[in-house]
Design a protein around this motif. Structure first.
Motif, PDB file in Angstrom:
ATOM      1  N   PRO A 126      -0.221  -4.415   0.136  1.00  0.00           N
ATOM      2  CA  PRO A 126       1.002  -4.939   0.284  1.00  0.00           C
ATOM      3  C   PRO A 126       2.296  -4.429  -0.474  1.00  0.00           C
ATOM      4  O   PRO A 126       3.645  -4.423  -0.143  1.00  0.00           O
ATOM      5  CB  PRO A 126       1.241  -6.535   0.013  1.00  0.00           C
ATOM      6  CG  PRO A 126       0.065  -6.772  -1.040  1.00  0.00           C
ATOM      7  CD  PRO A 126      -1.151  -5.542  -0.500  1.00  0.00           C
ATOM      8  N   ARG A 127       2.067  -3.659  -1.605  1.00  0.00           N
ATOM      9  CA  ARG A 127       2.765  -2.981  -2.676  1.00  0.00           C
ATOM     10  C   ARG A 127       3.403  -1.551  -1.925  1.00  0.00           C
ATOM     11  O   ARG A 127       4.636  -1.204  -2.236  1.00  0.00           O
ATOM     12  CB  ARG A 127       2.257  -2.571  -3.861  1.00  0.00           C
ATOM     13  CG  ARG A 127       1.704  -3.952  -4.721  1.00  0.00           C
ATOM     14  CD  ARG A 127       0.972  -3.494  -6.153  1.00  0.00           C
ATOM     15  NE  ARG A 127       0.826  -4.737  -7.012  1.00  0.00           N
ATOM     16  CZ  ARG A 127      -0.160  -5.238  -6.793  1.00  0.00           C
ATOM     17  NH1 ARG A 127      -1.338  -4.833  -6.213  1.00  0.00           N
ATOM     18  NH2 ARG A 127      -0.300  -6.368  -7.739  1.00  0.00           N
ATOM     19  N   THR A 128       2.582  -1.142  -0.914  1.00  0.00           N
ATOM     20  CA  THR A 128       2.914   0.161  -0.340  1.00  0.00           C
ATOM     21  C   THR A 128       2.825   0.039   1.259  1.00  0.00           C
ATOM     22  O   THR A 128       3.525   0.983   1.788  1.00  0.00           O
ATOM     23  CB  THR A 128       1.817   1.541  -0.717  1.00  0.00           C
ATOM     24  OG1 THR A 128       0.536   0.997  -0.264  1.00  0.00           O
ATOM     25  CG2 THR A 128       1.963   1.340  -2.222  1.00  0.00           C
ATOM     26  N   GLY A 129       2.240  -0.810   1.771  1.00  0.00           N
ATOM     27  CA  GLY A 129       2.161  -1.116   3.254  1.00  0.00           C
ATOM     28  C   GLY A 129       1.096  -0.265   3.593  1.00  0.00           C
ATOM     29  O   GLY A 129       0.783  -0.262   5.047  1.00  0.00           O
ATOM     30  N   LYS A 130       0.426   0.692   2.769  1.00  0.00           N
ATOM     31  CA  LYS A 130      -0.700   1.491   3.432  1.00  0.00           C
ATOM     32  C   LYS A 130      -2.108   0.742   3.530  1.00  0.00           C
ATOM     33  O   LYS A 130      -2.290  -0.024   2.703  1.00  0.00           O
ATOM     34  CB  LYS A 130      -0.728   2.833   2.535  1.00  0.00           C
ATOM     35  CG  LYS A 130       0.448   3.597   2.488  1.00  0.00           C
ATOM     36  CD  LYS A 130       0.325   4.790   1.619  1.00  0.00           C
ATOM     37  CE  LYS A 130       1.723   5.506   1.369  1.00  0.00           C
ATOM     38  NZ  LYS A 130       1.700   6.799   0.576  1.00  0.00           N
TER      39      LYS A 130
END
Length: 507
Positions: free
Chosen positions: A11-15
């Motif tokens: 969730p910190r990068t969406g990757k």
């Protein structure tokens, strides 16, 4: 038809991080439920169940570094918070093992025959038996304590019910890891691994609630999702109990005397409760009644200062982030609403905490302000400025059911005759399952007297999902009338071979 992959996402990068599993087909859901149903008999022995629960706690503790790292990678909740959540989770498992050993959850009652009564009373012996396979729907915001190894699973297993968990898509890797540890503990205790099943996928969740061998369900999540499953459980040819924890506003009332006594302290404490876990606790205070006037201003200033000093937080997934941003925009645009500290974007993948403010009179006029009376998931609260106890009572009268309600009272209001504070206690008791005075509702102690539930929409039943009595959700009473001792279950025999606590009426 190709299988749908299940990905773990940061969730910190969406990757995407890794492919964890595939969504379960109807055939696979059926297999998991039937395997769990077949395993029921193996859970009948209480000593084995208790050993299993303690073994599961031990394996989770032993894998703490792996579990916390996996959960943090998928939720961004942070190692500190997740280490505490893991301790709570393993503590729950051990507490339910103790409850199984002690045995009072069976509620054994014996009424001896008495032909002298009118009408005559026959011999009656009553206890509780497990319902069967329980479907558990994991929560997004507690990847451990309300998910695969969490309270629904622990209490159901303690009752003697196998579980099939529908994993939450926000933490599939954590779910797989925890399920594997529970299954290892089951095998080590001499049980089939299938006493704990795990499935992934939205459609799998629907298949699960409709399966004829599922006997009850536990859910923690949104009103929309929980109500859909609740309706599906009721629409079955044979309806089943659905114990859902849904949405909650968790109102707070600050009296004038409390604001005069310690406005700054209350404002600072409120900010901490609103931002804990990036505002993603089910008991986050979402609506706060603050007296109009200078003391209320001091409280609001302290709240604003603390929130402004709070850094951005990452929500559990990007869908929740978008819902939060849309929710605060909608509320901030309502007539009479201001944003002393504007909640909103905090970067590409984060959000900034804040609060909205509105007068009680505006809130009570017409229906335009209804969104303010609904939960907004994330680090925001609504401060309602009221004039007089009647206005505060009118606002409370507009609220639905809640998990908690908090009163901030002065020290003098908590002593002597109840007075206005007693009336407030009475009013919020009608609204909530837990009443907090001069504290904050975040942090739900796992204890025998705890109640985590409340009137709808906080919950779909009057049971609790936290504490010792959570086990009652997965049991049903059976009474035996005039049954010969040799034919009775061991729990009810005259000699009490299991040494269970019991209540006996008659000679």
């Amino acid at each position: 038809m190709a299988a749908t992959p299940v990905w773990s996402v940061d969730p910190r990068t969406g990757k995407q991080r890794e492919r964890v599993a595939v969504e379960a087909t109807p055939h696979e859901v059926d297999g998991a439920v039937r395997a769990a149903h077949t395993a029921r008999a193996a859970l009948a022995d209480a000593t084995t169940r208790a050993a299993f629960l303690r073994g599961a706690a031990g394996l989770l503790d032993g894998a703490a570094d792996l579990v916390v790292a996996a959960a943090d990678a998928e939720t961004a909740l942070g190692p500190g918070r997740l280490t505490g959540e893991l301790a709570r989770t393993t503590g729950q498992l051990r507490a339910f093992a103790d409850a199984v050993d002690e045995g009072s959850y069976l509620d054994v009652r014996i009424d001896r025959a008495d032909p002298s009564l009118t009408p005559p009373r026959p011999e009656l012996r009553r206890y509780k038996v497990p319902l069967g396979v329980v479907a558990v729907y994991a929560a997004s915001n507690f990847p451990l304590a309300f998910s695969v190894p969490g309270g629904d699973t622990a209490s159901a297993l303690a009752a003697g019910c196998p579980v099939v968990v529908k994993a939450h898509p926000d933490h599939p890797a954590t779910s797989e890891l925890c399920a594997s540890l529970l299954r290892r503990a089951a095998v080590a205790a001499g049980l089939p691994a299938e006493v704990v099943g795990l499935v992934h996928g939205f459609d799998a969740g629907l298949e699960l609630i409709r399966h004829p061998l599922v006997s009850a369900a536990g859910f923690t999540g949104s009103i929309r999702g929980g109500r859909a499953l609740f309706d599906a459980a009721a629409a079955r040819p044979v309806p089943i109990p659905f114990h859902g924890e849904l949405g909650s506003l968790n109102p707070v009332v600050v009296t004038g005397a409390a604001a005069a006594e310690r406005a700054e302290e209350i404002g600072t404490g409120l900010a901490g409760a609103v931002t804990l876990g990036a505002g993603q606790f089910c008991v986050k205070p979402g609506l706060v009644l603050v007296p109009d006037g200078p003391d209320g201003d001091r409280l609001a200033d302290a709240l604003a200062k603390s929130l402004a000093e709070t850094g951005p937080g990452v929500l559990l997934d990007h869908r929740m982030r978008e819902n939060f941003l849309a929710g605060v925009r909608e509320r901030a645009a309502l007539p009479g609403v201001t944003a002393p500290v504007a909640p909103g974007p905090g970067g590409d993948h984060a959000v900034a905490a804040g609060f909205l403010s509105v007068g009680a009179r505006d809130l009570l006029e017409g229906g335009a302000h209804e969104p303010l009376l609904e939960e907004c998931f994330g680090p925001v609260t609504v401060v309602v400025r009221y004039s007089g106890q009647r206005e505060a009572a009118d606002v409370l009268g507009r609220l639905g059911g809640n998990l908690s309600a908090t009163l901030q009272l002065s020290r003098a209001e908590g002593e002597g005759a109840p007075g206005p504070a007693g009336e407030l206690i009475r009013q919020v008791t009608e609204l909530a399952g837990r009443i907090v005075v001069n504290g904050w509702p975040t942090g739900v102690a796992v204890a025998p007297a705890q109640h985590h539930g409340g009137p709808y929409p906080a919950a779909t039943s009057h049971s609790t999902s936290v504490g010792g009595t959570a086990i009652e959700r997965w049991l049903r009473p059976v009474a035996y009338q005039s049954v010969p001792d040799a034919l009775l279950p061991a729990e009810l025999r005259e000699a009490n071979p299991l040494g269970l606590p019991r209540r006996v009426t008659g000679g």
